[in-house]
Design an enzyme around this catalytic site. Structure first.
Site, mmCIF file in Angstrom:
data_model
loop_
_atom_site.group_PDB
_atom_site.id
_atom_site.type_symbol
_atom_site.label_atom_id
_atom_site.label_comp_id
_atom_site.label_asym_id
_atom_site.label_seq_id
_atom_site.Cartn_x
_atom_site.Cartn_y
_atom_site.Cartn_z
ATOM 1 N N ARG A 265 0.834 -1.193 -0.092
ATOM 2 C CA ARG A 265 0.131 0.074 -0.071
ATOM 3 C C ARG A 265 0.799 1.245 0.036
ATOM 4 N NH1 ARG A 265 -5.676 -1.680 2.921
ATOM 5 N NH2 ARG A 265 -5.082 -3.894 3.071
ATOM 6 N N ASP A 395 -2.014 -16.405 -2.429
ATOM 7 C CA ASP A 395 -2.477 -15.675 -3.705
ATOM 8 C C ASP A 395 -1.414 -14.727 -4.350
ATOM 9 O OD1 ASP A 395 -2.530 -13.780 -1.498
ATOM 10 O OD2 ASP A 395 -4.549 -13.242 -1.814
HETATM 11 C C1 DMJ Z 1 -5.501 -6.197 -1.092
HETATM 12 O O1 DMJ Z 1 -5.022 -5.294 0.120
HETATM 13 C C2 DMJ Z 1 -4.547 -6.508 -1.925
HETATM 14 O O2 DMJ Z 1 -5.108 -7.213 -3.080
HETATM 15 C C3 DMJ Z 1 -3.983 -7.920 -1.531
HETATM 16 O O3 DMJ Z 1 -3.124 -8.509 -2.297
HETATM 17 C C4 DMJ Z 1 -5.159 -8.900 -1.079
HETATM 18 N N1 DMJ Z 1 -6.186 -8.275 -0.548
HETATM 19 C C5 DMJ Z 1 -6.767 -7.081 -0.510
HETATM 20 C C6 DMJ Z 1 -8.101 -6.859 -1.110
HETATM 21 O O4 DMJ Z 1 -8.836 -7.667 -1.073
#
Ligand code: DMJ
Length: 640
Positions: A265, A395
């Site tokens: 972020r 993920d």
């Molecule tokens: C986000 O902060 C990013 O996409 C992260 O990789 C996983 N989840 C959140 C949003 O769902």
């Protein structure tokens, strides 16, 4: 001058005989041994131990494990974790750059005018903390002499914002885009009004939320929004955000932060803001912050721990809920894009070395059925348990493999190989077809399939789509089909709910098909992943259904998540008498609304030929070394 020996005084000059001196020393050493030994009998003498013991002697404590949902449950349970310290080895080098320099968009007459829910993550830190080796700061700052912003701009194929800021010709699409822009302005204005400088807006109670994912850092919504505001042309808002970063973003905060969240972020947001605007302020802040993350890598393997104190101590911990003091695949595997750019901007190789070292270890270690489990010990470098997931905890590791390859101008062959090998293992072991014909990604628990797919896993439609071109040529269509099938399944998880928004996790067992069966899985927290896949699939296929699906999501967000003072998540997607969770997540501004805006824009707004999006949807440029090092480009830039 001569010194004479005085009568009755020993040679030592202390007035003691040799035997007396021996007895005194014996007594003294006994006393010291006793005091030192006593430290180990004190109840939890960590702070004292820290003073006397080397960092590697303080070992982590074994704790329970969990899936993404378990993570939530564990987040509030403090557990003791240890830390160790050692330098990671510098790793593999990228293959030398081979592609021809692009024809810059300026030369072609085109001209330019941007496993881990955000709830109260309880950073349950270890009581067994010890000081990580602090990385010296002096040589890690941004070196503005070496990176030329002008040269970088010349090496883009297209102007970042497209010919006409990506404005679509079709009036209906443009209207939809305008609607998304209005949503962003509404979300932003309310954040500004009620929560300015805090991390997120609580839209029902009209106040700010700080949480503890970012340590003492503030303004997560501001940093996450910079590029979205900029690409949407909300310039007053962007200027307010920039001013706040300039005057109020304090990086000398002392709290304990998630390495992953701060990276995706804050570092990601600042890097994108720099690349889009050329404002040195953003570059300097990004590098300054990146430097503060480095102590997290001081482990015996160089695999970083998940939690870091951003203050002067530079201490780091594993999450209290993570198995046996382990680090999380999706966290330590989601640093590569940002860290390579930190090296690019600062000319300091340390950032790239750190992430290459992670890759080196992952390459070496044996993988069950070719799969990457979610938990790895930063001490031993071994997997801690065999839970594999393309959703939470795993993920974005996969996402960063293919994006590392794309961001390297397709020169990083290691990343490419790792990505396609992993994808083959995923297809062989996790990809399933439901009785109703829906393709989904199950989770894997040591060989046993859990027929569940998380909302987070829905990013994989887009990921498989953008990687389709670069695998074996005969598999291109296969990957595009798989990407489309997964995106279709995720859309089904939305259409099968009363609100037309998708649940946090949906199942394919006990008669369920793409629906949550547990109460605890029914919530929607403004997540972007499904819309993210619509956006990529639109760009790859131009099938109008993706824009229609995106519009369905806009209508649902407006109907169920928009409240008087912002947007809020909802607790149950299966009822239209919604209960709001009172949280406007910062990723709603950085990802959900940005992907929607891009979905209704022309493809040349942040063209995929030039940009990859980090996992928080912050665009980072493809690094074209062949162009950046090209003499003609250099001369042209120098003569300006
Ligand atoms: C986000 O902060 C990013 O996409 C992260 O990789 C996983 N989840 C959140 C949003 O769902």
């Amino acid at each position: 001058m001569v010194f004479r020996k005085l009568p009755g005084v020993s040679a030592s000059g202390m007035g003691l005989r040799l035997s007396q001196k021996f007895m005194f020393l014996l007594f003294l050493s006994g006393l010291v041994t006793l005091c030192f030994g006593a430290l180990f009998f004190l109840p939890d003498s960590v702070r004292l131990k820290r003073i006397f013991l080397s960092k590697t002697e303080i070992q982590p404590v074994t704790v329970g494990s969990g899936s993404e949902n378990d993570v939530r449950e564990h987040l509030k349970r403090p557990k003791d974790q240890g830390m160790t310290s050692a330098k990671g080895e510098a790793g593999i080098k990228l293959k030398s750059q081979s592609r021809k320099p692009p024809v810059s968009y300026e030369a072609t007459e085109v001209r330019l005018a941007g496993g881990k829910a955000q709830e109260d993550l309880n950073l349950s830190r270890s009581k067994t903390e010890s000081a990580s080796e602090k990385v010296t700061s002096s040589n890690h700052g941004a070196n503005s002499d070496t990176f030329s912003y002008k040269k970088f701009r010349r090496c883009l194929f297209k102007p970042p914002l497209g010919r006409d800021n990506g404005r679509p010709v079709d009036p209906q699409t443009n209207e939809r885009r305008e609607k998304v822009r209005e949503m962003m302005k509404f979300a932003w204005d309310n954040y500004k009004r009620y929560a300015w400088g805090k991390n997120e807006l609580r839209p029902l109670t009209r106040n700010g939320h700080i949480g503890n994912m970012f340590g003492g850092l503030r303004g997560a919504s501001i940093v996450d929004s910079l590029d979205t505001l900029y690409i949407m042309g909300l310039m007053d808002e962007y200027n307010d955000a920039k001013e706040w970063v300039k005057t109020s973003l304090d990086l000398n905060s002392n709290g304990e932060a998630s390495l992953f969240e701060v990276n995706i972020r804050y570092v990601g947001g600042l890097l994108s803001a720099y690349y889009l605007t050329g404002e040195e302020l953003f570059k300097n802040k990004a590098v300054e912050l990146g430097e503060k993350l480095l102590p997290a890598f001081n482990t015996p393997t160089g695999i970083p721990r998940g939690v870091i104190n951003l203050g002067s101590s530079g201490t780091s911990w594993s999450w209290g809920w993570a198995s046996a003091g382990s680090s999380i695949l999706a966290e330590f595997g989601t640093l590569h894009l940002e860290f390579v750019h930190l090296t690019e901007l600062s000319s300091n190789p340390v950032y790239t070395e750190k992430v290459m070292n992670i890759r080196k270890l992952l390459n070496k270690i044996e993988k069950p059925h070719g799969l990457y489990p979610n938990f790895l010990s930063p001490v031993s470098g071994n997997w801690v348990q065999h839970h594999v997931s393309i959703g939470g905890l795993g993920d974005s590791f996969y996402e960063y493999l293919i994006k590392s390859y794309l961001m390297s101008d397709k020169t990083d062959d290691d990343a490419k190989k790792m990505y396609y090998t992993a994808l083959e293992a995923i297809e062989a072991n996790l990809v399933q077809k439901s009785p109703g014909g829906l393709t989904y990604m199950a989770e894997w628990r040591g060989g046993i399939l859990d027929h569940k797919m998380g909302h987070l896993a829905c990013f994989s439609g887009g990921m498989i789509g953008i990687g389709a071109d670069d695998g074996a040529p005969e598999k291109r269509q296969h990957y595009l089909d798989l990407a489309a099938e997964i995106t279709h399944t995720c859309h089904e998880s939305y259409t099968r709910s009363a609100t037309k928004l998708g649940p946090e996790a949906f199942r394919f067992d006990s008669g369920a098909e793409a629906m949550a069966t547990r109460l605890s899985d029914r919530y929607y927290i403004l997540r972007p992943e499904v819309i993210e896949s619509y956006m990529y699939m639109w760009r790859l296929t131009h099938d109008p259904k993706y824009r229609e699906w995106g519009w369905e999501a806009v209508e649902a967000l407006e109907q169920h998540c928009r409240v008087e003072s912002g947007f809020s998540g909802i607790r149950d997607v299966y009822t239209t008498s919604v209960s709001h969770d009172n949280m406007q997540q910062s990723f709603f501004l950085s990802e959900t609304l940005k992907y929607l805006y891009l979905l209704f824009s022309d493809d040349d707004l942040l063209s995929l030929e030039d940009w990859v999006f980090n996992t928080e949807a912050h665009p980072l440029p493809i690094i074209r070394n062949s162009c950046l090092q090209d003499d003609a480009t250099q001369e042209k830039t120098a003569s300006e």
